[in-house]
Design a protein around this motif. Structure first.
Motif, PDB file in Angstrom:
ATOM      1  N   PHE A   4       0.802  -1.276  -0.175  1.00 37.06           N
ATOM      2  CA  PHE A   4       0.031  -0.070  -0.035  1.00 37.06           C
ATOM      3  C   PHE A   4       1.171   1.082  -0.120  1.00 37.06           C
ATOM      4  O   PHE A   4       0.454   2.501  -0.202  1.00 37.06           O
ATOM      5  CB  PHE A   4      -1.151  -0.086   1.386  1.00 37.06           C
ATOM      6  CG  PHE A   4      -1.970   1.352   0.818  1.00 37.06           C
ATOM      7  CD1 PHE A   4      -2.653   1.236   0.395  1.00 37.06           C
ATOM      8  CD2 PHE A   4      -2.046   2.171   2.109  1.00 37.06           C
ATOM      9  CE1 PHE A   4      -3.810   2.214   0.166  1.00 37.06           C
ATOM     10  CE2 PHE A   4      -2.858   3.402   1.884  1.00 37.06           C
ATOM     11  CZ  PHE A   4      -3.261   2.668   1.243  1.00 37.06           C
ATOM     12  N   ALA A   5       2.024   1.351   0.393  1.00 37.72           N
ATOM     13  CA  ALA A   5       3.115   2.748   0.671  1.00 37.72           C
ATOM     14  C   ALA A   5       3.404   2.733  -0.677  1.00 37.72           C
ATOM     15  O   ALA A   5       3.871   3.212  -1.108  1.00 37.72           O
ATOM     16  CB  ALA A   5       4.274   1.904   1.797  1.00 37.72           C
ATOM     17  N   ALA A   6       3.658   1.533  -1.454  1.00 36.89           N
ATOM     18  CA  ALA A   6       3.978   1.097  -2.994  1.00 36.89           C
ATOM     19  C   ALA A   6       3.127   2.471  -3.340  1.00 36.89           C
ATOM     20  O   ALA A   6       3.410   2.993  -4.324  1.00 36.89           O
ATOM     21  CB  ALA A   6       4.718   0.206  -3.487  1.00 36.89           C
ATOM     22  N   PRO A  17      -7.307  -3.079  -6.205  1.00 37.03           N
ATOM     23  CA  PRO A  17      -8.203  -4.375  -5.727  1.00 37.03           C
ATOM     24  C   PRO A  17      -7.408  -5.981  -5.673  1.00 37.03           C
ATOM     25  O   PRO A  17      -8.034  -6.240  -4.124  1.00 37.03           O
ATOM     26  CB  PRO A  17      -9.039  -5.045  -7.337  1.00 37.03           C
ATOM     27  CG  PRO A  17      -8.701  -3.147  -8.093  1.00 37.03           C
ATOM     28  CD  PRO A  17      -7.048  -2.691  -7.631  1.00 37.03           C
ATOM     29  N   ASP A  18      -6.953  -6.558  -6.067  1.00 33.75           N
ATOM     30  CA  ASP A  18      -6.345  -7.451  -5.586  1.00 33.75           C
ATOM     31  C   ASP A  18      -4.672  -7.771  -4.190  1.00 33.75           C
ATOM     32  O   ASP A  18      -5.616  -8.512  -3.380  1.00 33.75           O
ATOM     33  CB  ASP A  18      -4.107  -7.646  -6.551  1.00 33.75           C
ATOM     34  CG  ASP A  18      -4.717  -8.142  -7.796  1.00 33.75           C
ATOM     35  OD1 ASP A  18      -6.424  -8.412  -7.966  1.00 33.75           O
ATOM     36  OD2 ASP A  18      -3.937  -8.210  -8.946  1.00 33.75           O
ATOM     37  N   LEU A  23      -5.855  -8.863   1.631  1.00 32.71           N
ATOM     38  CA  LEU A  23      -6.715  -8.401   2.966  1.00 32.71           C
ATOM     39  C   LEU A  23      -7.971  -8.939   3.833  1.00 32.71           C
ATOM     40  O   LEU A  23      -7.897  -9.939   4.720  1.00 32.71           O
ATOM     41  CB  LEU A  23      -6.492  -6.913   3.341  1.00 32.71           C
ATOM     42  CG  LEU A  23      -6.126  -5.719   3.511  1.00 32.71           C
ATOM     43  CD1 LEU A  23      -6.156  -4.211   3.674  1.00 32.71           C
ATOM     44  CD2 LEU A  23      -4.679  -6.108   4.046  1.00 32.71           C
ATOM     45  N   ALA A  24      -8.270  -9.501   2.910  1.00 30.57           N
ATOM     46  CA  ALA A  24     -10.260  -9.950   3.045  1.00 30.57           C
ATOM     47  C   ALA A  24     -10.013 -11.450   3.342  1.00 30.57           C
ATOM     48  O   ALA A  24     -10.352 -11.907   4.228  1.00 30.57           O
ATOM     49  CB  ALA A  24     -10.858  -9.998   1.934  1.00 30.57           C
ATOM     50  N   ALA A  32      -9.489  -8.011   7.540  1.00 27.96           N
ATOM     51  CA  ALA A  32     -10.233  -7.708   6.769  1.00 27.96           C
ATOM     52  C   ALA A  32     -11.497  -7.351   6.784  1.00 27.96           C
ATOM     53  O   ALA A  32     -12.467  -6.737   6.056  1.00 27.96           O
ATOM     54  CB  ALA A  32     -11.380  -9.831   7.337  1.00 27.96           C
ATOM     55  N   SER A  33     -11.964  -6.892   8.262  1.00 26.99           N
ATOM     56  CA  SER A  33     -12.381  -5.969   8.186  1.00 26.99           C
ATOM     57  C   SER A  33     -12.356  -4.290   7.082  1.00 26.99           C
ATOM     58  O   SER A  33     -12.804  -3.642   6.934  1.00 26.99           O
ATOM     59  CB  SER A  33     -13.192  -5.135  10.150  1.00 26.99           C
ATOM     60  OG  SER A  33     -12.106  -4.995  10.475  1.00 26.99           O
ATOM     61  N   ARG A  34     -10.854  -4.471   7.315  1.00 24.87           N
ATOM     62  CA  ARG A  34     -10.465  -3.071   6.885  1.00 24.87           C
ATOM     63  C   ARG A  34     -10.664  -3.014   5.199  1.00 24.87           C
ATOM     64  O   ARG A  34     -11.260  -2.159   4.953  1.00 24.87           O
ATOM     65  CB  ARG A  34      -8.835  -2.950   6.914  1.00 24.87           C
ATOM     66  CG  ARG A  34      -8.013  -1.812   7.249  1.00 24.87           C
ATOM     67  CD  ARG A  34      -8.775  -0.667   7.872  1.00 24.87           C
ATOM     68  NE  ARG A  34      -8.276  -0.378   8.861  1.00 24.87           N
ATOM     69  CZ  ARG A  34      -9.257   0.540   9.687  1.00 24.87           C
ATOM     70  NH1 ARG A  34     -10.337   0.801   9.578  1.00 24.87           N
ATOM     71  NH2 ARG A  34      -8.864   0.543  11.434  1.00 24.87           N
TER      72      ARG A  34
END
Length: 96
Positions: A4-6, A17-18, A23-24, A32-34
């Protein structure tokens, strides 16, 4: 988090999306909640990743105001709160 930082560094929301899918399916319920929260507001997240603008300065000011309000717990009037907020803002300018 590094992925995410990248995305933020390069302002590229293509892998989002990937990344959200990873995370999910993670075993950590917090992640998962994030992922669910990001999916609900994915358009805003994409805009936040890809645009150079942010509201960081405003968020800092709001946080300072809330902190001062909490410290004072409405024991003083609006004038004192105003004075303290102005002082904190001045300190922020000198010591970022």
């Amino acid at each position: 988090m590094r992925q995410f930082a990248a995305m933020l560094d390069f302002r590229d929301a293509g892998p989002l999306p990937d990344w959200v899918e990873h995370l999910a399916v993670s075993r950590l319920s917090t992640l998962a909640s994030r992922a669910r929260a990001i999916r609900e507001d994915q358009h805003a997240v994409v805009e936040g990743v890809t645009t150079p603008f942010n509201s960081g300065v405003n968020e800092i000011r709001i946080t300072d105001l809330k902190r001062q309000k909490g410290i004072m717990a409405w024991r003083a009037g609006v004038l004192l709160l105003h004075d303290r907020v102005i002082r904190v803002a001045g300190l922020r300018r000198r010591y970022p």
